[in-house]
Design a protein around this motif. Structure first.
Motif, PDB file in Angstrom:
ATOM      1  N   GLY A  97      -9.401 -17.695 -17.259  1.00 19.34           N
ATOM      2  CA  GLY A  97      -8.368 -16.585 -17.735  1.00 19.34           C
ATOM      3  C   GLY A  97      -7.961 -15.773 -16.416  1.00 19.34           C
ATOM      4  N   GLN A  98      -7.830 -14.544 -16.603  1.00 19.97           N
ATOM      5  CA  GLN A  98      -7.447 -13.692 -15.624  1.00 19.97           C
ATOM      6  C   GLN A  98      -8.896 -13.576 -14.773  1.00 19.97           C
ATOM      7  N   VAL A  99      -8.959 -13.775 -13.547  1.00 18.71           N
ATOM      8  CA  VAL A  99     -10.129 -13.237 -12.664  1.00 18.71           C
ATOM      9  C   VAL A  99      -9.776 -12.758 -11.412  1.00 18.71           C
ATOM     10  N   LEU A 100     -10.824 -12.248 -10.593  1.00 15.01           N
ATOM     11  CA  LEU A 100     -10.751 -11.946  -9.337  1.00 15.01           C
ATOM     12  C   LEU A 100     -11.444 -12.811  -8.506  1.00 15.01           C
ATOM     13  N   VAL A 101     -10.917 -13.218  -7.539  1.00 16.65           N
ATOM     14  CA  VAL A 101     -11.423 -14.315  -6.483  1.00 16.65           C
ATOM     15  C   VAL A 101     -11.877 -13.631  -5.322  1.00 16.65           C
ATOM     16  N   ALA A 102     -13.249 -13.566  -4.979  1.00 16.51           N
ATOM     17  CA  ALA A 102     -13.751 -12.930  -3.648  1.00 16.51           C
ATOM     18  C   ALA A 102     -14.068 -14.038  -2.718  1.00 16.51           C
ATOM     19  N   VAL A 103     -13.672 -13.807  -1.593  1.00  8.48           N
ATOM     20  CA  VAL A 103     -13.813 -15.044  -0.502  1.00  8.48           C
ATOM     21  C   VAL A 103     -14.501 -14.340   0.638  1.00  8.48           C
TER      22      VAL A 103
END
Length: 353
Positions: free
Chosen positions: A48-54
């Motif tokens: 679903g709605q996520v935050l991607v940390a790179v």
């Protein structure tokens, strides 16, 4: 919100999803190819709605970030120094790609103000041109230094002006003087003159291009006293959007003009910040030196600090911080003006082709 941490490498990327409490939910390793990126976007979409940390290593992740942003995912960058504490606090000991990806995700949970990734725009074009020009200048300097020794060997009395091996008229004079003389040294010197000429023409072309870009993108920045085209281009390219900083203090910390607190108890002490973005710091230093040599507001502020008992270096550092704040306001003004220009006028109607 679920956070997905990404540990990036040249051939593979490892993704780990964690819940709001930092517990690992799932992991995936993909190839660093367009097909692998598509697979990662589909895998992320199931949460679903996520935050991607790179992990912030853009030479490896830039293409992946673009694909994630085009897939409508929110992406933040995690500096590598923030991951050490997350790895030490993890239950799983050791170091591996999944452990690093999980550390990236946990840092994103802990730090609310991480820099956000965005699609490349004119600021990155400016940075690439500035970096390429800097590389060409270094090559010309190395060639010119070696050329001077050959010219001294050919004729010690040959007049070569200081900083002259960057001017086309000097190259013309040297070629006319050396043409027809025998010897391998003369032959090599003529080749190096041609190389310096080629580099100078390319550098001048890049400077003209930067001048047009900066005048279009940052007219308010150019109005800062002492800020020339090359310095403004370096600041514009390295900042990559002033709106991503929450305040002028955050921008000063980013460029290294904000001092580091080193005090305890009642006596407040700070020390010089040797970190931050040194390219912007160097550009601000040149602006400060130019202002000190002039007679404007910067020179008056510098003289006031000297009269108050500050050393020359301390007064210059205070002036740099003052200039940093001025530059930050100018960058914000330019970005606001561009956003207004890009928005269609109220009530306008787009005509079909």
């Amino acid at each position: 919100m679920i956070v997905v941490g990404v540990d990036a490498h040249k051939k593979t990327h490892t993704l780990v999803a964690v819940d709001p409490l930092g517990r690992r939910l799932d992991q995936l390793t993909i190839a660093a190819t367009p097909t692998g990126h598509q697979q990662a976007c589909e895998w992320i979409g199931k949460f679903g709605q996520v935050l991607v940390a790179v992990e912030d290593c853009r030479h490896l992740t830039r293409r992946f970030e673009v694909d994630l942003l085009n897939a409508r995912h929110s992406v933040v960058r995690v500096h590598t120094r923030l991951m050490a504490g997350a790895r030490r606090s993890a239950r799983e000991r050791g170091k591996s790609d999944p452990i690093d990806a999980e550390a990236v995700a946990r840092v994103a949970l802990r730090e609310p103000d991480l820099p956000k990734a965005c699609l490349d725009g004119p600021s990155r074009d400016t940075k690439l041109i500035v970096d390429h020009r800097r590389l060409l200048v270094r090559q010309r300097t190395a060639a010119a230094n070696k050329l001077r020794w050959f010219l001294h060997e050919i004729d010690p009395e040959l007049p070569v002006p200081s900083r002259g091996l960057r001017r086309l008229c000097v190259f013309d004079t040297l070629e006319a003087t050396l043409t027809g003389r025998p010897g391998v040294v003369v032959e090599i010197a003529l080749d190096m003159i041609a190389e310096c000429r080629r580099l100078t023409l390319r550098i001048n072309a890049l400077e003209s291009r930067l001048r047009r870009l900066v005048r279009e993108l940052a007219p308010a920045l150019l109005e800062v006293p002492g800020c020339g085209v090359i310095g403004a281009a370096a600041i514009l390219g390295e900042t990559a959007g002033a709106a991503r900083f929450k305040s002028k203090d955050a921008f000063a910390h980013f460029n290294g003009t904000a001092p580091i607190p080193v005090w305890s108890s009642n006596k407040v002490r700070v020390r010089l910040n040797r970190g931050g973005n040194r390219t912007i710091n160097n550009a601000l230093h040149m602006v400060a030196v130019t202002q000190v040599r002039g007679s404007g507001e910067g020179a008056a502020y510098y003289a006031k600090q000297i009269a108050a008992g500050k050393t020359v270096k301390e007064a210059l550092r205070l002036l740099k911080r003052r200039i940093s704040d001025r530059v930050f306001r100018a960058l914000l003004a330019d970005e606001t003006a561009r956003s207004r220009h890009d928005q269609p006028a109220e009530g306008s109607v787009e005509l079909a082709a």
